[in-house]
Scaffold this motif. Structure first.
Motif, PDB file in Angstrom:
ATOM      1  N   ASP A   4       0.871  -1.183   0.000  1.00 56.45           N
ATOM      2  CA  ASP A   4       0.000   0.000   0.000  1.00 56.45           C
ATOM      3  C   ASP A   4       0.899   1.221   0.000  1.00 56.45           C
ATOM      4  O   ASP A   4       1.925   1.238   0.677  1.00 56.45           O
ATOM      5  CB  ASP A   4      -0.905  -0.007   1.244  1.00 56.45           C
ATOM      6  N   ASP A  50      -3.469  -2.913  -2.089  1.00 58.59           N
ATOM      7  CA  ASP A  50      -4.382  -1.843  -2.477  1.00 58.59           C
ATOM      8  C   ASP A  50      -4.586  -1.967  -3.988  1.00 58.59           C
ATOM      9  O   ASP A  50      -3.836  -2.666  -4.672  1.00 58.59           O
ATOM     10  CB  ASP A  50      -3.776  -0.483  -2.118  1.00 58.59           C
ATOM     11  N   TYR A  51      -5.604  -1.293  -4.506  1.00 57.56           N
ATOM     12  CA  TYR A  51      -5.822  -1.304  -5.956  1.00 57.56           C
ATOM     13  C   TYR A  51      -4.994  -0.222  -6.641  1.00 57.56           C
ATOM     14  O   TYR A  51      -4.289  -0.482  -7.612  1.00 57.56           O
ATOM     15  CB  TYR A  51      -7.306  -1.107  -6.285  1.00 57.56           C
ATOM     16  N   SER A  52      -5.062   1.005  -6.131  1.00 58.36           N
ATOM     17  CA  SER A  52      -4.329   2.127  -6.741  1.00 58.36           C
ATOM     18  C   SER A  52      -2.917   2.173  -6.181  1.00 58.36           C
ATOM     19  O   SER A  52      -2.682   2.730  -5.112  1.00 58.36           O
ATOM     20  CB  SER A  52      -5.051   3.448  -6.457  1.00 58.36           C
ATOM     21  N   LEU A  76      -7.580  -8.028  -1.676  1.00 61.11           N
ATOM     22  CA  LEU A  76      -7.598  -6.636  -2.097  1.00 61.11           C
ATOM     23  C   LEU A  76      -8.235  -5.814  -0.985  1.00 61.11           C
ATOM     24  O   LEU A  76      -9.378  -6.062  -0.597  1.00 61.11           O
ATOM     25  CB  LEU A  76      -8.387  -6.474  -3.399  1.00 61.11           C
ATOM     26  N   THR A  78      -9.079  -2.087  -0.238  1.00 64.70           N
ATOM     27  CA  THR A  78      -9.125  -0.866  -1.040  1.00 64.70           C
ATOM     28  C   THR A  78     -10.332  -0.011  -0.686  1.00 64.70           C
ATOM     29  O   THR A  78     -11.241  -0.460   0.025  1.00 64.70           O
ATOM     30  CB  THR A  78      -9.167  -1.244  -2.537  1.00 64.70           C
ATOM     31  N   HIS A  80     -11.997   1.330  -3.282  1.00 66.58           N
ATOM     32  CA  HIS A  80     -12.736   1.329  -4.538  1.00 66.58           C
ATOM     33  C   HIS A  80     -13.705   0.141  -4.605  1.00 66.58           C
ATOM     34  O   HIS A  80     -13.291  -1.006  -4.437  1.00 66.58           O
ATOM     35  CB  HIS A  80     -11.772   1.258  -5.723  1.00 66.58           C
ATOM     36  N   LYS A 100     -11.690  -0.513   2.767  1.00 65.59           N
ATOM     37  CA  LYS A 100     -11.030   0.151   3.895  1.00 65.59           C
ATOM     38  C   LYS A 100     -12.040   0.779   4.842  1.00 65.59           C
ATOM     39  O   LYS A 100     -11.710   1.064   5.990  1.00 65.59           O
ATOM     40  CB  LYS A 100     -10.036   1.197   3.376  1.00 65.59           C
ATOM     41  N   GLN A 203      -8.748   4.402 -11.710  1.00 72.28           N
ATOM     42  CA  GLN A 203      -7.924   4.170 -10.523  1.00 72.28           C
ATOM     43  C   GLN A 203      -6.603   3.474 -10.801  1.00 72.28           C
ATOM     44  O   GLN A 203      -6.047   2.800  -9.951  1.00 72.28           O
ATOM     45  CB  GLN A 203      -8.723   3.371  -9.468  1.00 72.28           C
TER      46      GLN A 203
END
Length: 207
Positions: A4, A50-52, A76, A78, A80, A100, A203
């Motif tokens: 992250d 995290d995704y981003s 994951l 995240t 999003h 999150k 993203q």
């Protein structure tokens, strides 16, 4: 393994896991490419992503991890919850998905499930989404990009020129140009600014 780009998130997850005697954090990384290298060094059972992410987003990192380490479980973690993101990560082999904004118990519950090779999705994934995935409905336009094309798009959106991208991905400048042109054609984009807006909207990078 925790990947992250926010120090506070990594610290929070680590502190939570330190309260559970049966989990050990083998390493942390702040970007996707460092996360892949860390996985090669530590061989974790579970990766919390995290995704981003800078350098290599969570979707492409998931693909890379599952390709190199088929038995790794990926969670994951995240902010999003867009439908197309969830569908893409499911196709990449991600079997845990927690927002999150969810309570900490969801994160631990997800890890407990993945540790015995069972999937876990918090309320972000509805029965409809799972049915849609199982029925293998057509991918959205963004999914038509290859992993390499998406890598190049992310690098362009992060402000790198073709020469830098070629060096980072260990490919020729000509190949970068080909992937970049192919991605823009598939996405029906005309300018670099359009590409950046696409990356932010999906993203791949953070605005």
């Amino acid at each position: 393994m925790i990947v992250d780009d926010h120090d506070s998130i990594r610290r929070g997850v680590r502190q939570l896991l330190e309260t559970t005697p049966y989990y050990q954090v083998v390493g942390e990384a702040a970007d996707g490419r460092a996360g892949l290298e860390l996985a090669r060094e530590t061989r974790p059972d579970i990766a919390i992503l995290d995704y981003s992410l800078p350098e290599l987003n969570g979707l492409d990192l998931s693909h890379a991890l599952k390709r190199e380490f088929p038995r790794i479980e990926i969670l994951l973690y995240t902010m999003h919850d867009r439908e197309e993101i969830i569908m893409d990560v499911l196709r990449a082999g991600v079997r845990g998905f927690v927002l999150k904004s969810d309570t900490e118990r969801h994160l631990i519950a997800a890890l407990d499930a993945l540790s015995i090779r069972r999937p876990y999705f918090s309320g972000a994934i509805s029965d409809t989404l799972l049915e849609q995935f199982l029925e293998s409905k057509p991918h959205p336009l963004a999914s038509s990009l290859t992993h390499r094309e998406r890598e190049v798009v992310q690098q362009v959106a992060e402000g790198r020129i073709n020469k830098e991208i070629a060096a980072r991905l260990n490919i020729s400048i000509k190949t970068v140009e080909t992937h970049r042109a192919s991605a823009m054609r598939k996405l029906k984009l005309r300018t670099t600014a359009d590409l950046v807006r696409y990356a932010v909207r999906n993203q791949l990078i953070q605005a």
